[in-house]
Design an enzyme around this catalytic site. Structure first.
Site, PDB file in Angstrom:
ATOM      1  N   GLU A  21     -20.483  71.352  28.309  1.00 57.91           N
ATOM      2  CA  GLU A  21     -20.747  72.522  27.454  1.00 57.91           C
ATOM      3  C   GLU A  21     -22.195  72.545  26.981  1.00 57.91           C
ATOM      4  O   GLU A  21     -22.831  73.601  26.932  1.00 57.91           O
ATOM      5  CB  GLU A  21     -19.783  72.504  26.263  1.00 57.91           C
ATOM      6  CG  GLU A  21     -18.341  72.731  26.708  1.00 57.91           C
ATOM      7  CD  GLU A  21     -17.341  72.532  25.592  1.00 57.91           C
ATOM      8  OE1 GLU A  21     -17.295  71.428  25.016  1.00 57.91           O
ATOM      9  OE2 GLU A  21     -16.600  73.482  25.277  1.00 57.91           O
ATOM     10  N   GLY A  68     -17.830  68.141  26.074  1.00 58.90           N
ATOM     11  CA  GLY A  68     -18.997  68.635  25.337  1.00 58.90           C
ATOM     12  C   GLY A  68     -20.290  68.435  26.107  1.00 58.90           C
ATOM     13  O   GLY A  68     -21.267  69.165  25.891  1.00 58.90           O
ATOM     14  N   ALA A  86     -17.996  64.917  23.711  1.00 61.58           N
ATOM     15  CA  ALA A  86     -18.042  64.628  22.279  1.00 61.58           C
ATOM     16  C   ALA A  86     -17.461  63.226  22.074  1.00 61.58           C
ATOM     17  O   ALA A  86     -16.674  62.746  22.896  1.00 61.58           O
ATOM     18  CB  ALA A  86     -17.227  65.658  21.514  1.00 61.58           C
ATOM     19  N   GLU A 128     -10.810  67.958  28.404  1.00 61.69           N
ATOM     20  CA  GLU A 128     -10.210  67.932  27.069  1.00 61.69           C
ATOM     21  C   GLU A 128      -8.684  68.012  27.104  1.00 61.69           C
ATOM     22  O   GLU A 128      -8.010  67.463  26.244  1.00 61.69           O
ATOM     23  CB  GLU A 128     -10.761  69.081  26.204  1.00 61.69           C
ATOM     24  CG  GLU A 128     -12.205  68.926  25.775  1.00 61.69           C
ATOM     25  CD  GLU A 128     -13.213  69.507  26.753  1.00 61.69           C
ATOM     26  OE1 GLU A 128     -12.860  69.746  27.938  1.00 61.69           O
ATOM     27  OE2 GLU A 128     -14.374  69.731  26.339  1.00 61.69           O
TER      28      GLU A 128
HETATM   29  C1  HXC Z   1     -16.583  58.013  23.141  1.00 60.55           C
HETATM   30  C2  HXC Z   1     -16.901  57.239  25.268  1.00 60.55           C
HETATM   31  C3  HXC Z   1     -16.791  58.537  25.788  1.00 60.55           C
HETATM   32  C4  HXC Z   1     -16.564  59.604  24.864  1.00 60.55           C
HETATM   33  C5  HXC Z   1     -17.105  57.195  27.431  1.00 60.55           C
HETATM   34  N1  HXC Z   1     -17.111  56.431  26.331  1.00 60.55           N
HETATM   35  N2  HXC Z   1     -16.917  58.481  27.136  1.00 60.55           N
HETATM   36  N3  HXC Z   1     -16.817  56.975  23.968  1.00 60.55           N
HETATM   37  N4  HXC Z   1     -16.470  59.275  23.557  1.00 60.55           N
HETATM   38  N5  HXC Z   1     -16.472  60.881  25.260  1.00 60.55           N
HETATM   39  C6  HXC Z   1     -17.283  54.978  26.228  1.00 60.55           C
HETATM   40  C7  HXC Z   1     -16.065  54.239  26.711  1.00 60.55           C
HETATM   41  O1  HXC Z   1     -15.085  54.172  25.704  1.00 60.55           O
HETATM   42  C8  HXC Z   1     -16.648  52.892  27.037  1.00 60.55           C
HETATM   43  O2  HXC Z   1     -16.825  52.167  25.848  1.00 60.55           O
HETATM   44  C9  HXC Z   1     -18.029  53.246  27.573  1.00 60.55           C
HETATM   45  O3  HXC Z   1     -18.308  54.549  27.088  1.00 60.55           O
HETATM   46  C10 HXC Z   1     -18.089  53.267  29.077  1.00 60.55           C
HETATM   47  O4  HXC Z   1     -17.042  54.102  29.544  1.00 60.55           O
HETATM   48  P1  HXC Z   1     -15.988  53.655  30.654  1.00 60.55           P
HETATM   49  O5  HXC Z   1     -14.803  54.511  30.492  1.00 60.55           O
HETATM   50  O6  HXC Z   1     -15.770  52.178  30.635  1.00 60.55           O
HETATM   51  O7  HXC Z   1     -16.821  54.008  31.998  1.00 60.55           O
HETATM   52  P2  HXC Z   1     -16.212  54.441  33.407  1.00 60.55           P
HETATM   53  O8  HXC Z   1     -15.023  53.603  33.777  1.00 60.55           O
HETATM   54  O9  HXC Z   1     -17.384  54.452  34.325  1.00 60.55           O
HETATM   55  O10 HXC Z   1     -15.655  55.920  33.220  1.00 60.55           O
HETATM   56  C11 HXC Z   1     -16.571  56.967  32.892  1.00 60.55           C
HETATM   57  C12 HXC Z   1     -15.820  58.242  32.410  1.00 60.55           C
HETATM   58  C13 HXC Z   1     -14.879  57.855  31.236  1.00 60.55           C
HETATM   59  C14 HXC Z   1     -14.996  58.829  33.562  1.00 60.55           C
HETATM   60  C15 HXC Z   1     -16.865  59.240  31.974  1.00 60.55           C
HETATM   61  O11 HXC Z   1     -15.637  57.107  30.273  1.00 60.55           O
HETATM   62  C16 HXC Z   1     -14.251  59.007  30.564  1.00 60.55           C
HETATM   63  O12 HXC Z   1     -13.291  59.586  31.067  1.00 60.55           O
HETATM   64  N6  HXC Z   1     -14.746  59.358  29.367  1.00 60.55           N
HETATM   65  C17 HXC Z   1     -14.164  60.379  28.535  1.00 60.55           C
HETATM   66  C18 HXC Z   1     -14.525  61.744  29.053  1.00 60.55           C
HETATM   67  C19 HXC Z   1     -13.913  62.841  28.193  1.00 60.55           C
HETATM   68  O13 HXC Z   1     -12.667  62.907  28.035  1.00 60.55           O
HETATM   69  N7  HXC Z   1     -14.764  63.706  27.651  1.00 60.55           N
HETATM   70  C20 HXC Z   1     -14.321  64.793  26.836  1.00 60.55           C
HETATM   71  C21 HXC Z   1     -14.317  64.395  25.401  1.00 60.55           C
HETATM   72  S1  HXC Z   1     -13.678  65.640  24.385  1.00 60.55           S
HETATM   73  P3  HXC Z   1     -16.423  50.615  25.721  1.00 60.55           P
HETATM   74  O14 HXC Z   1     -16.686  50.312  24.277  1.00 60.55           O
HETATM   75  O15 HXC Z   1     -15.003  50.520  26.156  1.00 60.55           O
HETATM   76  O16 HXC Z   1     -17.366  49.933  26.659  1.00 60.55           O
HETATM   77  C22 HXC Z   1     -14.927  66.705  24.178  1.00 60.55           C
HETATM   78  C23 HXC Z   1     -14.588  67.861  23.293  1.00 60.55           C
HETATM   79  C24 HXC Z   1     -15.745  68.754  23.132  1.00 60.55           C
HETATM   80  O17 HXC Z   1     -15.984  66.551  24.668  1.00 60.55           O
HETATM   81  C25 HXC Z   1     -15.425  69.770  22.086  1.00 60.55           C
HETATM   82  C26 HXC Z   1     -16.616  70.290  21.368  1.00 60.55           C
HETATM   83  C27 HXC Z   1     -17.547  69.290  20.897  1.00 60.55           C
END
Ligand code: HXC
Length: 259
Positions: A113, A110, A66, A133
């Site tokens: 999921e 998400g 998400a 998360e």
């Molecule tokens: C918003 C995101 C994002 C996310 C990545 N980006 N994941 N933006 N929401 N979930 C953005 C980054 O901010 C970055 O933007 C760009 O995408 C590239 O990501 P990087 O981190 O630079 O890439 P990398 O180093 O290759 O790492 C990839 C990654 C990492 C390991 C996937 O991005 C990451 O850990 N993302 C978050 C994963 C996460 O925590 N997901 C769960 C979210 S909570 P910029 O602008 O800096 O280039 C969730 C709750 C669900 O999903 C509940 C119900 C809906």
């Protein structure tokens, strides 16, 4: 209808393909994307020509979760009153045709999921699944704590939800989260092949099979078996049952009319 965050196309006039398309954000799932995905799924579900749907992402990310930049600002009242996430994440559960997730790269939070809400997952060898998360001070909110243990068992589900670690494609296949793993370059062909196979079967039988397998997760064994039995009996009222069995007996390929 035109979409900004997904791409939609059909293949052979019988498979609907939805590609998540926010590459710069690794397909982070925000409201607009989820609204568009729901609308596209419903359009394919209603399209008589379509027998199976594929949801896929980019090579680097199916979806990294998400959208954290959108969620960061939300208060309890925002998410509770605004019905986050039921308002647009649950549409996929109402889709009656099979939905295959073709996953390469990250399927996190998400994204994992969403993949699990599909009927089965075909993964590329670079796929990575996770429920990170916990690292954000929350827990999975789109069914992760419920579907993951059903798919991989309690031990791995707890490990993933509590440590936030990722599972690679090989581990995901071993654990039963994905049905097949293929080399990255073959992912789209593999998913399309499966979708074309499904599309050529009796549509009624396909929908009944999906409904019956899903029932296994909602009922006890006796009720589930009785549900299956009723659907099995009902399929003898279809033209496709006559065609399928006649084709077998006459050593020819069945041509289903989907009635
Ligand atoms: C918003 C995101 C994002 C996310 C990545 N980006 N994941 N933006 N929401 N979930 C953005 C980054 O901010 C970055 O933007 C760009 O995408 C590239 O990501 P990087 O981190 O630079 O890439 P990398 O180093 O290759 O790492 C990839 C990654 C990492 C390991 C996937 O991005 C990451 O850990 N993302 C978050 C994963 C996460 O925590 N997901 C769960 C979210 S909570 P910029 O602008 O800096 O280039 C969730 C709750 C669900 O999903 C509940 C119900 C809906």
């Amino acid at each position: 209808m035109s979409y900004a965050m997904i791409e939609v196309r059909t293949e052979a006039e019988k498979v609907g393909i939805i590609t998540l398309n926010r590459p710069k954000q690794l397909n982070a799932l925000n409201d607009q994307l989820m609204n568009e995905l729901g609308a596209a799924l419903q359009a394919f579900d209603a399209d008589e020509r379509i027998g199976c749907i594929i949801v896929t992402g980019s090579e680097k990310a199916f979806a990294a979760g998400a959208d954290i930049s959108a969620m960061a600002k939300y208060s309890f009242a925002d998410v509770y009153k605004g019905d986050f996430i039921s308002r647009n994440w649950e549409t996929i559960r109402s889709i009656r045709k099979p939905v295959i997730a073709a996953v390469s790269g990250f399927a996190l939070g998400g994204g994992c999921e969403l993949a699990m809400m599909c009927d089965f997952i075909i993964a590329a060898d670079n796929a990575k699944f996770g429920q990170p998360e916990i690292k954000l001070g929350v827990i999975p909110g789109a069914g992760g704590t419920q579907r993951l243990p059903r798919a991989v068992g309690k031990a791995k589900a707890m490990d993933m939800a509590l440590t936030g670690r990722m599972m690679d494609a090989e581990e995901a296949e071993r654990a039963g989260l994905v049905s097949r793993v293929v080399p990255l370059g073959k992912l789209q062909d593999e998913a399309l092949g499966a979708a074309l196979t499904i599309s050529d079967f009796s549509r009624v039988a396909v929908m009944a099979a999906k409904e019956s397998v899903n029932r296994a997760f909602e009922s006890g064994l006796s009720d589930g078996v009785m549900f299956e039995r009723r659907l099995f009996h009902a399929l003898f009222a279809t033209e496709d049952q006559k065609e399928g069995m006649d084709a077998f007996l006459n050593k020819r390929k069945a041509v289903f009319t989907h009635r």
